[in-house]
Design a protein around this motif. Structure first.
Motif, PDB file in Angstrom:
ATOM      1  N   THR A 183       0.835  -1.208   0.000  1.00 12.24           N
ATOM      2  CA  THR A 183       0.000   0.000   0.000  1.00 12.24           C
ATOM      3  C   THR A 183       0.867   1.254   0.000  1.00 12.24           C
ATOM      4  O   THR A 183       0.597   2.192  -0.754  1.00 12.24           O
ATOM      5  CB  THR A 183      -0.957  -0.016   1.210  1.00 12.24           C
ATOM      6  N   ALA A 184       1.906   1.273   0.826  1.00 13.91           N
ATOM      7  CA  ALA A 184       2.800   2.433   0.877  1.00 13.91           C
ATOM      8  C   ALA A 184       3.485   2.659  -0.469  1.00 13.91           C
ATOM      9  O   ALA A 184       3.608   3.804  -0.926  1.00 13.91           O
ATOM     10  CB  ALA A 184       3.846   2.239   1.980  1.00 13.91           C
ATOM     11  N   THR A 185       3.874   1.579  -1.128  1.00 12.86           N
ATOM     12  CA  THR A 185       4.537   1.685  -2.426  1.00 12.86           C
ATOM     13  C   THR A 185       3.572   2.203  -3.485  1.00 12.86           C
ATOM     14  O   THR A 185       3.908   3.092  -4.273  1.00 12.86           O
ATOM     15  CB  THR A 185       5.129   0.321  -2.836  1.00 12.86           C
ATOM     16  N   PHE A 186       2.366   1.677  -3.488  1.00 17.61           N
ATOM     17  CA  PHE A 186       1.365   2.129  -4.459  1.00 17.61           C
ATOM     18  C   PHE A 186       1.011   3.603  -4.227  1.00 17.61           C
ATOM     19  O   PHE A 186       0.968   4.395  -5.163  1.00 17.61           O
ATOM     20  CB  PHE A 186       0.100   1.277  -4.374  1.00 17.61           C
ATOM     21  N   LYS A 187       0.762   3.975  -2.979  1.00 15.01           N
ATOM     22  CA  LYS A 187       0.396   5.366  -2.669  1.00 15.01           C
ATOM     23  C   LYS A 187       1.534   6.320  -3.027  1.00 15.01           C
ATOM     24  O   LYS A 187       1.290   7.438  -3.495  1.00 15.01           O
ATOM     25  CB  LYS A 187      -0.005   5.508  -1.201  1.00 15.01           C
ATOM     26  N   ALA A 188       2.773   5.884  -2.824  1.00  7.87           N
ATOM     27  CA  ALA A 188       3.919   6.698  -3.230  1.00  7.87           C
ATOM     28  C   ALA A 188       3.948   6.869  -4.742  1.00  7.87           C
ATOM     29  O   ALA A 188       4.224   7.963  -5.252  1.00  7.87           O
ATOM     30  CB  ALA A 188       5.215   6.066  -2.731  1.00  7.87           C
ATOM     31  N   LEU A 189       3.641   5.797  -5.464  1.00  7.65           N
ATOM     32  CA  LEU A 189       3.591   5.865  -6.927  1.00  7.65           C
ATOM     33  C   LEU A 189       2.518   6.853  -7.372  1.00  7.65           C
ATOM     34  O   LEU A 189       2.755   7.683  -8.254  1.00  7.65           O
ATOM     35  CB  LEU A 189       3.342   4.472  -7.514  1.00  7.65           C
ATOM     36  N   ILE A 190       1.348   6.781  -6.763  1.00 10.13           N
ATOM     37  CA  ILE A 190       0.269   7.721  -7.107  1.00 10.13           C
ATOM     38  C   ILE A 190       0.705   9.154  -6.819  1.00 10.13           C
ATOM     39  O   ILE A 190       0.498  10.065  -7.635  1.00 10.13           O
ATOM     40  CB  ILE A 190      -1.029   7.374  -6.340  1.00 10.13           C
ATOM     41  N   VAL A 198     -14.447   1.201  -7.380  1.00 11.70           N
ATOM     42  CA  VAL A 198     -13.901   2.236  -8.261  1.00 11.70           C
ATOM     43  C   VAL A 198     -14.218   3.620  -7.689  1.00 11.70           C
ATOM     44  O   VAL A 198     -13.350   4.497  -7.642  1.00 11.70           O
ATOM     45  CB  VAL A 198     -14.456   2.087  -9.699  1.00 11.70           C
ATOM     46  N   ALA A 199     -15.440   3.807  -7.241  1.00 14.11           N
ATOM     47  CA  ALA A 199     -15.826   5.096  -6.661  1.00 14.11           C
ATOM     48  C   ALA A 199     -15.016   5.399  -5.401  1.00 14.11           C
ATOM     49  O   ALA A 199     -14.569   6.536  -5.202  1.00 14.11           O
ATOM     50  CB  ALA A 199     -17.320   5.106  -6.338  1.00 14.11           C
ATOM     51  N   ASP A 200     -14.803   4.387  -4.574  1.00 17.19           N
ATOM     52  CA  ASP A 200     -14.027   4.576  -3.345  1.00 17.19           C
ATOM     53  C   ASP A 200     -12.592   4.991  -3.639  1.00 17.19           C
ATOM     54  O   ASP A 200     -11.974   5.704  -2.850  1.00 17.19           O
ATOM     55  CB  ASP A 200     -14.016   3.295  -2.504  1.00 17.19           C
ATOM     56  N   ASP A 201     -12.050   4.532  -4.757  1.00 14.54           N
ATOM     57  CA  ASP A 201     -10.666   4.819  -5.137  1.00 14.54           C
ATOM     58  C   ASP A 201     -10.593   5.754  -6.342  1.00 14.54           C
ATOM     59  O   ASP A 201      -9.636   5.700  -7.126  1.00 14.54           O
ATOM     60  CB  ASP A 201      -9.936   3.514  -5.465  1.00 14.54           C
ATOM     61  N   ALA A 202     -11.580   6.616  -6.512  1.00 17.05           N
ATOM     62  CA  ALA A 202     -11.700   7.440  -7.715  1.00 17.05           C
ATOM     63  C   ALA A 202     -10.448   8.262  -8.002  1.00 17.05           C
ATOM     64  O   ALA A 202      -9.973   8.304  -9.146  1.00 17.05           O
ATOM     65  CB  ALA A 202     -12.918   8.352  -7.614  1.00 17.05           C
ATOM     66  N   ASP A 203      -9.889   8.899  -6.994  1.00 15.74           N
ATOM     67  CA  ASP A 203      -8.716   9.747  -7.230  1.00 15.74           C
ATOM     68  C   ASP A 203      -7.536   8.922  -7.746  1.00 15.74           C
ATOM     69  O   ASP A 203      -6.874   9.317  -8.708  1.00 15.74           O
ATOM     70  CB  ASP A 203      -8.340  10.496  -5.943  1.00 15.74           C
ATOM     71  N   ASP A 204      -7.281   7.784  -7.122  1.00 15.60           N
ATOM     72  CA  ASP A 204      -6.189   6.913  -7.575  1.00 15.60           C
ATOM     73  C   ASP A 204      -6.454   6.405  -8.989  1.00 15.60           C
ATOM     74  O   ASP A 204      -5.545   6.379  -9.830  1.00 15.60           O
ATOM     75  CB  ASP A 204      -6.016   5.714  -6.636  1.00 15.60           C
ATOM     76  N   GLN A 205      -7.690   6.000  -9.255  1.00 13.85           N
ATOM     77  CA  GLN A 205      -8.041   5.482 -10.579  1.00 13.85           C
ATOM     78  C   GLN A 205      -7.838   6.561 -11.652  1.00 13.85           C
ATOM     79  O   GLN A 205      -7.270   6.288 -12.711  1.00 13.85           O
ATOM     80  CB  GLN A 205      -9.494   4.999 -10.594  1.00 13.85           C
ATOM     81  N   LEU A 206      -8.301   7.773 -11.369  1.00 13.12           N
ATOM     82  CA  LEU A 206      -8.148   8.863 -12.338  1.00 13.12           C
ATOM     83  C   LEU A 206      -6.681   9.199 -12.573  1.00 13.12           C
ATOM     84  O   LEU A 206      -6.283   9.537 -13.690  1.00 13.12           O
ATOM     85  CB  LEU A 206      -8.936  10.092 -11.889  1.00 13.12           C
ATOM     86  N   THR A 207      -5.868   9.094 -11.532  1.00 11.84           N
ATOM     87  CA  THR A 207      -4.428   9.337 -11.679  1.00 11.84           C
ATOM     88  C   THR A 207      -3.805   8.277 -12.587  1.00 11.84           C
ATOM     89  O   THR A 207      -2.996   8.604 -13.469  1.00 11.84           O
ATOM     90  CB  THR A 207      -3.730   9.350 -10.301  1.00 11.84           C
ATOM     91  N   LEU A 208      -4.175   7.018 -12.395  1.00 11.18           N
ATOM     92  CA  LEU A 208      -3.663   5.944 -13.253  1.00 11.18           C
ATOM     93  C   LEU A 208      -4.125   6.115 -14.694  1.00 11.18           C
ATOM     94  O   LEU A 208      -3.353   5.890 -15.633  1.00 11.18           O
ATOM     95  CB  LEU A 208      -4.099   4.579 -12.718  1.00 11.18           C
ATOM     96  N   ILE A 209      -5.361   6.517 -14.877  1.00 12.88           N
ATOM     97  CA  ILE A 209      -5.900   6.732 -16.222  1.00 12.88           C
ATOM     98  C   ILE A 209      -5.150   7.864 -16.908  1.00 12.88           C
ATOM     99  O   ILE A 209      -4.762   7.755 -18.074  1.00 12.88           O
ATOM    100  CB  ILE A 209      -7.423   7.003 -16.154  1.00 12.88           C
TER     101      ILE A 209
END
Length: 169
Positions: free
Chosen positions: A12-19, A92-103
């Protein structure tokens, strides 16, 4: 904390850092050193668990789906396809910000791959059976619809999106 919990925490820390880094840098410009420093994990941890930054995304997406499913009521009745799609859209809605960043970073294919892998996993016991050749079609269709839904501000409810996906198929 159990070893499993530590592993999930580091992922989780690695993914959040990537985002976080993706919000200010192009995907191609993120170094492993910068990622691990931002995440507070060692380079050894990274190289032991991942070959590419896409692997971080895939592993985290799978973790999120599994964590989300563990929160669902333990019901002996099989979950319907519509219910599973509703739960996916809620995730997807719960993680909308992360999803939009990946998109925005052009990582739709990684999201599609994670959905496909997760759906294969769920297919074993929990959802209505589909033909093996339909997995890629379903994964691409559902993720592309979720991207459109996210970009349009998630006006429709997750429940309505679950119904729409069932109607499409």
């Amino acid at each position: 904390m159990s070893p499993h919990e530590v592993k999930e925490q580091k992922l989780t820390a690695t993914f959040k850092a990537l985002i976080k880094l993706l919000k200010s840098k192009r995907f191609e410009d993120i170094s492993i050193t910068e990622l691990t420093r931002t995440a507070g994990v060692s380079r050894t941890y990274y190289y032991r668990n991942f070959k590419t930054l896409d692997d971080v995304i895939s592993a985290y997406e799978m973790l999120r789906i599994i964590q989300y499913l563990r929160q669902l009521p333990n019901n002996p009745v099989k979950l319907t396809f519509e219910t599973m799609m509703t739960h996916y859209f809620q995730l997807v809605a719960d993680d909308a910000d992360d999803q939009l960043t990946l998109i925005a970073a052009g990582k739709e294919q990684v999201i599609i791959k994670a959905f496909n892998t997760s759906y294969h996993y769920l297919q074993k016991d929990n959802v209505e059976q589909i033909d093996e050749y339909d997995y890629d079609f379903l994964s691409g269709a559902v993720v592309n619809v979720s991207i459109h839904w996210l970009k349009n501000g998630m006006v429709e409810s997750a429940e309505l999106m679950g119904k729409k996906i069932r109607q499409f198929l």
